[in-house]
Write a protein that holds these residues in place. Structure first.
Motif, PDB file in Angstrom:
ATOM      1  N   SER A   1       0.830  -1.206   0.000  1.00  0.00           N
ATOM      2  CA  SER A   1       0.000   0.000   0.000  1.00  0.00           C
ATOM      3  C   SER A   1       0.863   1.254   0.000  1.00  0.00           C
ATOM      4  O   SER A   1       0.573   2.232  -0.700  1.00  0.00           O
ATOM      5  CB  SER A   1      -0.918   0.021   1.224  1.00  0.00           C
TER       6      SER A   1
ATOM      7  N   GLN B   1       2.308   1.665  -3.456  1.00  0.00           N
ATOM      8  CA  GLN B   1       1.271   2.143  -4.368  1.00  0.00           C
ATOM      9  C   GLN B   1       1.016   3.632  -4.145  1.00  0.00           C
ATOM     10  O   GLN B   1       0.888   4.397  -5.093  1.00  0.00           O
ATOM     11  CB  GLN B   1      -0.028   1.347  -4.169  1.00  0.00           C
ATOM     12  N   GLY B   2       0.952   4.027  -2.887  1.00  0.00           N
ATOM     13  CA  GLY B   2       0.753   5.436  -2.567  1.00  0.00           C
ATOM     14  C   GLY B   2       1.900   6.293  -3.066  1.00  0.00           C
ATOM     15  O   GLY B   2       1.690   7.391  -3.592  1.00  0.00           O
TER      16      GLY B   2
ATOM     17  N   ARG C   1       3.847   5.586  -5.621  1.00  0.00           N
ATOM     18  CA  ARG C   1       3.740   5.646  -7.095  1.00  0.00           C
ATOM     19  C   ARG C   1       2.695   6.669  -7.501  1.00  0.00           C
ATOM     20  O   ARG C   1       2.911   7.461  -8.420  1.00  0.00           O
ATOM     21  CB  ARG C   1       3.388   4.271  -7.674  1.00  0.00           C
ATOM     22  N   SER C   2       1.553   6.683  -6.811  1.00  0.00           N
ATOM     23  CA  SER C   2       0.498   7.642  -7.120  1.00  0.00           C
ATOM     24  C   SER C   2       1.003   9.070  -6.891  1.00  0.00           C
ATOM     25  O   SER C   2       0.769   9.965  -7.705  1.00  0.00           O
ATOM     26  CB  SER C   2      -0.731   7.390  -6.245  1.00  0.00           C
ATOM     27  N   PHE C   3       1.703   9.262  -5.787  1.00  0.00           N
ATOM     28  CA  PHE C   3       2.254  10.585  -5.484  1.00  0.00           C
ATOM     29  C   PHE C   3       3.251  11.005  -6.567  1.00  0.00           C
ATOM     30  O   PHE C   3       3.217  12.137  -7.043  1.00  0.00           O
ATOM     31  CB  PHE C   3       2.938  10.555  -4.117  1.00  0.00           C
TER      32      PHE C   3
ATOM     33  N   ASP D   1       3.358   9.991  -9.664  1.00  0.00           N
ATOM     34  CA  ASP D   1       2.616  10.260 -10.899  1.00  0.00           C
ATOM     35  C   ASP D   1       2.018  11.661 -10.870  1.00  0.00           C
ATOM     36  O   ASP D   1       2.073  12.402 -11.860  1.00  0.00           O
ATOM     37  CB  ASP D   1       1.491   9.231 -11.096  1.00  0.00           C
ATOM     38  N   ILE D   2       1.422  12.041  -9.747  1.00  0.00           N
ATOM     39  CA  ILE D   2       0.834  13.380  -9.611  1.00  0.00           C
ATOM     40  C   ILE D   2       1.934  14.432  -9.713  1.00  0.00           C
ATOM     41  O   ILE D   2       1.780  15.460 -10.381  1.00  0.00           O
ATOM     42  CB  ILE D   2       0.065  13.508  -8.285  1.00  0.00           C
TER      43      ILE D   2
END
Length: 62
Positions: A43, A46-47, A49-51, A53-54
């Motif tokens: 998790s 994943q968080g 990676r999302s950060f 990407d943003i």
């Protein structure tokens, strides 16, 4: 074999059985803890990676 010996033997068997159950529960607890630790790591990744990407998307807008 006297009653005293018989009772001691029964007590010893009960003690061994109880120790076996405690060991089993301990192992289950450890494997559950490891599974939760892995899930938390996934998790977190994943968080991140999302950060990232943003962050990349914001950098592209500049």
């Amino acid at each position: 074999m006297g009653i005293k010996d018989e009772m001691q033997e029964k007590a010893q068997k009960a003690k061994q059985k109880m120790q076996g159950k405690q060991d089993e529960a301990s192992q289950r607890g450890q494997s559950e803890q490891e599974r939760l630790r892995q899930r938390a790591d996934e998790s977190r990744q994943q968080g991140q990676r999302s950060f990232d990407d943003i962050q990349d998307e914001l950098d592209d807008r500049r």
